[in-house]
Scaffold this motif. Sequence first.
Motif, PDB file in Angstrom:
ATOM      1  N   LEU A   1      -4.461  -8.964  -9.325  1.00 55.27           N
ATOM      2  CA  LEU A   1      -5.795  -8.694  -9.032  1.00 55.27           C
ATOM      3  C   LEU A   1      -6.773  -8.609 -10.261  1.00 55.27           C
ATOM      4  CD1 LEU A   1      -5.592  -5.935  -6.177  1.00 55.27           C
ATOM      5  CD2 LEU A   1      -5.938  -8.428  -6.092  1.00 55.27           C
ATOM      6  N   GLY A   2      -6.321  -8.878 -11.507  1.00 57.97           N
ATOM      7  CA  GLY A   2      -6.917  -9.203 -12.625  1.00 57.97           C
ATOM      8  C   GLY A   2      -7.438  -7.708 -13.246  1.00 57.97           C
ATOM      9  N   ALA A   3      -6.526  -6.752 -12.942  1.00 56.91           N
ATOM     10  CA  ALA A   3      -6.622  -5.689 -13.543  1.00 56.91           C
ATOM     11  C   ALA A   3      -5.377  -5.141 -14.404  1.00 56.91           C
ATOM     12  CB  ALA A   3      -6.829  -4.368 -12.498  1.00 56.91           C
ATOM     13  N   PRO A   4      -5.203  -5.778 -15.662  1.00 57.32           N
ATOM     14  CA  PRO A   4      -3.909  -5.673 -16.357  1.00 57.32           C
ATOM     15  C   PRO A   4      -3.925  -4.318 -17.127  1.00 57.32           C
ATOM     16  CG  PRO A   4      -5.457  -7.085 -17.625  1.00 57.32           C
ATOM     17  CD  PRO A   4      -6.109  -6.893 -16.261  1.00 57.32           C
ATOM     18  N   PHE A   5      -4.861  -3.596 -17.377  1.00 52.91           N
ATOM     19  CA  PHE A   5      -4.997  -2.185 -17.890  1.00 52.91           C
ATOM     20  C   PHE A   5      -4.441  -1.099 -16.788  1.00 52.91           C
ATOM     21  CE2 PHE A   5      -7.004   1.926 -18.920  1.00 52.91           C
ATOM     22  CZ  PHE A   5      -6.542   2.066 -20.157  1.00 52.91           C
ATOM     23  N   MET A   6      -4.853  -1.513 -15.718  1.00 53.11           N
ATOM     24  CA  MET A   6      -4.472  -0.419 -14.472  1.00 53.11           C
ATOM     25  C   MET A   6      -3.005  -0.829 -14.297  1.00 53.11           C
ATOM     26  SD  MET A   6      -5.431   1.881 -12.705  1.00 53.11           S
ATOM     27  CE  MET A   6      -4.788   2.720 -11.353  1.00 53.11           C
ATOM     28  N   ALA A   7      -2.648  -1.777 -14.215  1.00 48.67           N
ATOM     29  CA  ALA A   7      -0.972  -2.188 -14.031  1.00 48.67           C
ATOM     30  C   ALA A   7      -0.087  -1.636 -15.367  1.00 48.67           C
ATOM     31  CB  ALA A   7      -0.797  -3.678 -14.323  1.00 48.67           C
ATOM     32  N   ALA A   8      -0.826  -1.831 -16.440  1.00 47.07           N
ATOM     33  CA  ALA A   8      -0.151  -0.839 -17.715  1.00 47.07           C
ATOM     34  C   ALA A   8      -0.173   0.490 -17.557  1.00 47.07           C
ATOM     35  CB  ALA A   8      -0.767  -1.253 -18.987  1.00 47.07           C
ATOM     36  N   LEU A   9      -1.005   1.017 -16.958  1.00 44.46           N
ATOM     37  CA  LEU A   9      -1.278   2.486 -16.795  1.00 44.46           C
ATOM     38  C   LEU A   9      -0.116   2.831 -15.643  1.00 44.46           C
ATOM     39  CD1 LEU A   9      -5.069   3.584 -16.702  1.00 44.46           C
ATOM     40  CD2 LEU A   9      -3.079   4.087 -18.660  1.00 44.46           C
ATOM     41  N   GLU A  10      -0.071   1.970 -14.569  1.00 53.02           N
ATOM     42  CA  GLU A  10       0.458   2.277 -13.605  1.00 53.02           C
ATOM     43  C   GLU A  10       2.331   2.415 -14.010  1.00 53.02           C
ATOM     44  OE1 GLU A  10       1.661   2.903  -9.348  1.00 53.02           O
ATOM     45  OE2 GLU A  10      -0.380   2.546 -10.307  1.00 53.02           O
TER      46      GLU A  10
ATOM     47  N   GLY B   1     -14.545   3.700 -11.311  1.00 57.48           N
ATOM     48  CA  GLY B   1     -15.534   2.916 -10.736  1.00 57.48           C
ATOM     49  C   GLY B   1     -14.676   2.166  -9.605  1.00 57.48           C
ATOM     50  N   PRO B   2     -14.446   0.820  -9.878  1.00 57.59           N
ATOM     51  CA  PRO B   2     -13.725   0.036  -8.899  1.00 57.59           C
ATOM     52  C   PRO B   2     -12.448   0.431  -8.713  1.00 57.59           C
ATOM     53  CG  PRO B   2     -14.171  -1.224 -11.178  1.00 57.59           C
ATOM     54  CD  PRO B   2     -14.812   0.085 -11.266  1.00 57.59           C
ATOM     55  N   TYR B   3     -11.710   1.049  -9.576  1.00 58.97           N
ATOM     56  CA  TYR B   3     -10.266   1.124  -9.269  1.00 58.97           C
ATOM     57  C   TYR B   3      -9.997   2.826  -8.775  1.00 58.97           C
ATOM     58  CZ  TYR B   3      -9.899  -2.776 -12.053  1.00 58.97           C
ATOM     59  OH  TYR B   3      -9.937  -4.176 -12.496  1.00 58.97           O
ATOM     60  N   LEU B   4     -11.083   3.400  -8.431  1.00 56.34           N
ATOM     61  CA  LEU B   4     -11.207   4.657  -7.869  1.00 56.34           C
ATOM     62  C   LEU B   4      -9.814   4.942  -6.861  1.00 56.34           C
ATOM     63  CD1 LEU B   4     -12.146   7.765  -8.320  1.00 56.34           C
ATOM     64  CD2 LEU B   4     -13.832   7.135  -6.546  1.00 56.34           C
ATOM     65  N   LEU B   5      -9.800   3.946  -5.991  1.00 53.13           N
ATOM     66  CA  LEU B   5      -8.924   4.084  -4.939  1.00 53.13           C
ATOM     67  C   LEU B   5      -7.430   4.235  -5.243  1.00 53.13           C
ATOM     68  CD1 LEU B   5      -8.360   4.789  -1.854  1.00 53.13           C
ATOM     69  CD2 LEU B   5      -8.554   2.162  -1.714  1.00 53.13           C
ATOM     70  N   GLY B   6      -7.305   3.232  -6.313  1.00 51.55           N
ATOM     71  CA  GLY B   6      -5.956   2.871  -6.773  1.00 51.55           C
ATOM     72  C   GLY B   6      -5.462   4.354  -7.711  1.00 51.55           C
ATOM     73  N   VAL B   7      -6.505   4.905  -8.387  1.00 47.45           N
ATOM     74  CA  VAL B   7      -6.138   6.093  -9.096  1.00 47.45           C
ATOM     75  C   VAL B   7      -5.728   7.318  -8.133  1.00 47.45           C
ATOM     76  CG1 VAL B   7      -7.237   7.917 -10.834  1.00 47.45           C
ATOM     77  CG2 VAL B   7      -7.361   5.390 -11.230  1.00 47.45           C
ATOM     78  N   GLN B   8      -6.551   7.442  -7.090  1.00 48.13           N
ATOM     79  CA  GLN B   8      -6.442   8.471  -6.191  1.00 48.13           C
ATOM     80  C   GLN B   8      -5.284   8.496  -5.326  1.00 48.13           C
ATOM     81  OE1 GLN B   8     -10.074   8.665  -3.946  1.00 48.13           O
ATOM     82  NE2 GLN B   8     -11.209   9.731  -5.322  1.00 48.13           N
ATOM     83  N   LEU B   9      -4.855   7.054  -5.095  1.00 44.80           N
ATOM     84  CA  LEU B   9      -3.363   7.011  -4.287  1.00 44.80           C
ATOM     85  C   LEU B   9      -2.340   7.171  -5.254  1.00 44.80           C
ATOM     86  CD1 LEU B   9      -4.306   3.639  -2.051  1.00 44.80           C
ATOM     87  CD2 LEU B   9      -3.893   6.042  -1.413  1.00 44.80           C
ATOM     88  N   CYS B  10      -2.357   6.613  -6.583  1.00 49.67           N
ATOM     89  CA  CYS B  10      -1.292   6.990  -7.485  1.00 49.67           C
ATOM     90  C   CYS B  10      -1.198   8.537  -7.613  1.00 49.67           C
ATOM     91  CB  CYS B  10      -1.481   6.280  -8.814  1.00 49.67           C
ATOM     92  SG  CYS B  10      -1.482   4.653  -8.535  1.00 49.67           S
ATOM     93  N   GLY B  11      -2.185   9.092  -7.886  1.00 52.27           N
ATOM     94  CA  GLY B  11      -2.283  10.731  -8.090  1.00 52.27           C
ATOM     95  C   GLY B  11      -1.634  11.375  -6.795  1.00 52.27           C
ATOM     96  N   MET B  12      -2.024  11.026  -5.672  1.00 53.54           N
ATOM     97  CA  MET B  12      -1.225  11.584  -4.460  1.00 53.54           C
ATOM     98  C   MET B  12       0.073  11.451  -4.296  1.00 53.54           C
ATOM     99  SD  MET B  12      -4.323  11.337  -1.598  1.00 53.54           S
ATOM    100  CE  MET B  12      -3.658   9.920  -0.647  1.00 53.54           C
TER     101      MET B  12
END
Length: 175
Positions: free
Chosen positions: A46-55, A135-146
């Motif tokens: 989806l074009g979010a390499p930083f979020m992928a690395a954090l994951e 911001g745009p990745y808030l849902l992903g951060v919250q789902l990973c936190g859950m």
Amino acid sequence: MELTFYVASAIAILATIMVITNYNMIHALLYLVVSFLAVAVVFFTLGAPFMAALEVIIYAGAIVVLIIFVIMMLNLTNEDVQQEKTWLRPKTWIGPALLSLVLLAELAYLVIAEDMPTINNQPVDAREVGLALYGPYLLGVQLCGMLLMAGIVGAYHLGRQKKKVVHRFLERSEI
């Protein structure tokens, strides 16, 4: 890219179902790591390499540490060691290994592909990272936190010992 997204999504869903339905906690945690890796590939496509690395770094790494702590919390006897040896059979690890190989092949395809998303090589400010995450990745951060919270609650319930009830009979001596 679109095919990679759908394959990674299917692997994430399949691995998550295996986490929920698996009775063995170690196997469930291995499938959870595969699920986190698949979600990381989804973020990358989806074009979010930083979020992928954090994951991968935070969540998949944290789950591996959680596995270590769960093993340390359990009192292993010789019977448990023998049972763990039976878990090393290929039928136990072949599922997570195959799903991980598919994800690795997808990632190799993405790196080799010419239509890879462009990545900025400029330094990123911590404020920008925070704004991007929440911001745009808030849902992903919250789902990973859950998912992490569910892992912590599960580890607590598996690791806690039942309270031992000690009955004490007091004898009264009459003087």
